[in-house]
Design an enzyme around this catalytic site. Structure first.
Site, PDB file in Angstrom:
ATOM      1  N   VAL A  79       0.845  -1.194   0.000  1.00 11.52           N
ATOM      2  CA  VAL A  79       0.000   0.000   0.000  1.00 11.52           C
ATOM      3  C   VAL A  79       0.884   1.248   0.000  1.00 11.52           C
ATOM      4  O   VAL A  79       1.936   1.274   0.645  1.00 11.52           O
ATOM      5  CB  VAL A  79      -0.929  -0.002   1.231  1.00 11.52           C
ATOM      6  CG1 VAL A  79      -1.761   1.271   1.284  1.00 11.52           C
ATOM      7  CG2 VAL A  79      -1.820  -1.236   1.219  1.00 11.52           C
ATOM      8  N   ASP A 104      -3.800   9.153 -11.514  1.00 16.85           N
ATOM      9  CA  ASP A 104      -3.253   7.986 -12.206  1.00 16.85           C
ATOM     10  C   ASP A 104      -4.326   7.035 -12.730  1.00 16.85           C
ATOM     11  O   ASP A 104      -4.007   6.116 -13.496  1.00 16.85           O
ATOM     12  CB  ASP A 104      -2.337   7.199 -11.258  1.00 16.85           C
ATOM     13  CG  ASP A 104      -1.088   7.976 -10.868  1.00 16.85           C
ATOM     14  OD1 ASP A 104      -0.785   8.986 -11.541  1.00 16.85           O
ATOM     15  OD2 ASP A 104      -0.426   7.588  -9.893  1.00 16.85           O
TER      16      ASP A 104
END
Length: 268
Positions: free
Chosen positions: A84, A125
């Site tokens: 993460v 993104d």
């Protein structure tokens, strides 16, 4: 990752080559008729990652549901295999995959421009992750140009993360504001010669171990080594799979606490 000027809207103008690995997180979903959306997170990197409304997967599902007005729901399971907040766009890729998965599950179609705007609202993104093919990404993430680089397709790629998180906002805040020129992303030789990651220096100030990772990767004599995104994951590209496997074995032996993944770049 070339950082150019700061835009009037507060975002940085970026130039980055996005490539996608053959391996990563896995999403599954089951149909619900009552409109409820649930998310269960599991997998080796799922600890501490909640399935609440702040999760990008949940946000993507809710956004798609709201944009289309569909009354169906879904039970989603995320098998989290990527670290993460590690600079490799795992959360963004999961959000884009959620949109694709639920459109199939719900049997709906969303017009391309609408889908792109929806994905951009989730994160800079996410638009590039919708196609998950090699692309040159500019601006905030909204300017996409397909890049079919024969010398990158299916190339062995080793990803290494020292299991140290760095704040993207803090890394950008540490950028020296110097524009060092555009990105030449036409081939791997251009990337090796003039490609750079302008965020590497501020990321290394926050997490010096990134320098250790880059040095350890470079010692394996790959074709190209760089930090990914805002860090702390770094990658190395190899000319053949055997060399990559040997490098991975050496790194796992010397640094058993690091996360190491052997993969290949997906075809364009």
């Amino acid at each position: 990752m070339h950082v150019r000027e700061r835009r009037a809207d507060g975002y940085h103008a970026l130039e980055s080559l996005f490539v996608f690995a053959e391996d990563g997180d896995i999403l599954r979903a089951g149909h619900r008729d009552d409109g409820v959306i649930t998310l269960a997170v599991e997998g080796p990197c799922g600890a501490g990652l909640s399935g609440d409304e702040d999760n990008l997967v949940m946000r993507a599902a809710r956004s798609l549901q709201a944009a289309t007005g569909i009354t169906a729901g879904a039970d989603i399971r995320l098998d989290k295999r990527l670290p993460v907040a590690s600079g490799i766009g795992g959360g963004s890729a999961d959000a884009a995959a959620t949109l694709r998965l639920l459109m199939r599950l719900w049997n709906i179609t969303v017009e391309g421009a609408v889908l792109q705007q929806l994905s951009l609202s989730l994160g800079s993104d996410v638009p590039a992750c919708l196609a998950s093919t090699t692309q040159l990404v500019r601006g905030r993430g909204e300017l996409l140009e397909a890049q079919a680089l024969d010398d990158l397709s299916c190339r062995p790629m080793l990803l290494v993360n020292p299991r140290v998180g760095v704040s993207t906002a803090s890394v950008f805040a540490g950028w020296d504001r110097i524009d060092r020129g555009p990105l030449d992303a036409r081939n791997i030789d251009g990337l090796a010669r003039a490609g750079r990651n302008d965020l590497e220096a501020p990321a290394r100030l926050l997490a010096p171990v990134i320098g250790d990772v880059l040095q350890a990767l470079q010692a394996q004599a790959p074709r190209l080594v760089r930090m990914s995104g805002s860090g702390a994951t770094c990658f190395a590209l190899f000319d053949d799979g055997q060399a990559m496997t040997q490098a991975a074995t050496a790194l796992r032996h010397d640094h058993p606490d690091w996360w190491v993944m052997e993969t290949r770049i997906r075809t364009s």
